[in-house]
Design an enzyme around this catalytic site. Structure first.
Site, PDB file in Angstrom:
ATOM      1  N   HIS A  62       1.000  -1.196  -0.140  1.00 51.45           N
ATOM      2  CA  HIS A  62       0.001  -0.012  -0.080  1.00 51.45           C
ATOM      3  C   HIS A  62       0.933   1.120   0.060  1.00 51.45           C
ATOM      4  O   HIS A  62       2.132   1.234   0.195  1.00 51.45           O
ATOM      5  CB  HIS A  62      -1.100  -0.105   1.203  1.00 51.45           C
ATOM      6  CG  HIS A  62      -0.359   0.222   2.631  1.00 51.45           C
ATOM      7  ND1 HIS A  62       0.324  -1.203   3.129  1.00 51.45           N
ATOM      8  CD2 HIS A  62      -0.260   1.090   3.328  1.00 51.45           C
ATOM      9  CE1 HIS A  62       0.653  -0.859   4.242  1.00 51.45           C
ATOM     10  NE2 HIS A  62       0.517   0.631   4.570  1.00 51.45           N
ATOM     11  N   HIS A  64       0.928   5.386   1.452  1.00 52.25           N
ATOM     12  CA  HIS A  64       0.497   6.346   2.329  1.00 52.25           C
ATOM     13  C   HIS A  64       1.100   7.795   1.717  1.00 52.25           C
ATOM     14  O   HIS A  64       2.316   8.041   1.327  1.00 52.25           O
ATOM     15  CB  HIS A  64       1.194   6.326   3.659  1.00 52.25           C
ATOM     16  CG  HIS A  64       0.802   5.418   4.362  1.00 52.25           C
ATOM     17  ND1 HIS A  64      -0.473   5.592   5.302  1.00 52.25           N
ATOM     18  CD2 HIS A  64       1.021   3.969   4.701  1.00 52.25           C
ATOM     19  CE1 HIS A  64      -0.499   4.497   5.979  1.00 52.25           C
ATOM     20  NE2 HIS A  64       0.262   3.403   5.715  1.00 52.25           N
ATOM     21  N   TYR A 126      -6.765  31.795  16.509  1.00 56.83           N
ATOM     22  CA  TYR A 126      -6.574  32.580  15.297  1.00 56.83           C
ATOM     23  C   TYR A 126      -7.903  33.535  15.262  1.00 56.83           C
ATOM     24  O   TYR A 126      -7.750  34.550  14.935  1.00 56.83           O
ATOM     25  CB  TYR A 126      -6.756  31.652  14.163  1.00 56.83           C
ATOM     26  CG  TYR A 126      -6.974  32.376  12.769  1.00 56.83           C
ATOM     27  CD1 TYR A 126      -5.804  32.986  12.112  1.00 56.83           C
ATOM     28  CD2 TYR A 126      -8.116  32.522  12.247  1.00 56.83           C
ATOM     29  CE1 TYR A 126      -6.120  33.664  10.913  1.00 56.83           C
ATOM     30  CE2 TYR A 126      -8.313  32.888  10.995  1.00 56.83           C
ATOM     31  CZ  TYR A 126      -7.300  33.707  10.356  1.00 56.83           C
ATOM     32  OH  TYR A 126      -7.756  34.350   9.255  1.00 56.83           O
TER      33      TYR A 126
END
Length: 160
Positions: A62, A64, A126
């Protein structure tokens, strides 16, 4: 320190996605010579669309990826593009794989995706700092004053 956001013509964005996808039948084919070719193909395809590969790792069965995808594209659109085009390019480069996989489909259906974003505390900070910045900016700017001669104002006459 890395930049916090990317930008398009009229957009600032921070859209990062953790994506995992597998070869068909989860075959352990991402080895030696295929590993380098698949890496280069995925890098090229991402560069064509303006997608930044923040991090990537190829396992035997696989892949990522941590991708920064501009908001003009959907994740499903990008995954269809990456898996579709890379399959064609892999089979063009390694024609003998068609006997193992058939139908020119190298990747399994589906993928895993999760968003990688700012945590709640960072967003709150923020917003609070943005409000303070707007107030400070407003104090520096030219304010619009009310017209003292407007019809709604009652004119006070001096007392004699």
């Amino acid at each position: 320190m890395a930049k916090k956001y990317d930008s398009l013509a009229h957009t600032k964005y921070y859209c990062k996605y953790h994506i995992v996808f597998t070869p068909k039948y989860r075959r352990k084919v991402i080895y030696n010579q295929l590993r380098g070719a698949i890496r280069d193909i995925i890098k090229d395809l991402c560069r064509y669309k303006g997608i930044e590969i923040v991090e990537g790792h190829m396992m035997p069965d696989h892949i990522h990826l941590l991708l920064s995808i501009p908001p003009k594209y959907s994740v499903s659109e990008i995954m269809g593009y990456l898996k579709g085009k890379s399959s064609l390019m892999i089979f063009d480069k390694y024609a003998n794989l068609k006997y193992k996989f058939g139908n020119r489909r190298f990747w399994a259906e589906g993928y895993y995706v999760s968003t990688v974003g700012l945590n709640e505390a960072t967003v709150r900070k923020y917003i609070q700092e943005q409000e303070k910045a707007d107030i400070a900016k407003d104090k520096l700017s030219v304010k619009e004053y009310e017209d003292p001669f407007g019809e709604d104002k009652e004119i006070k006459k001096p007392n004699k």
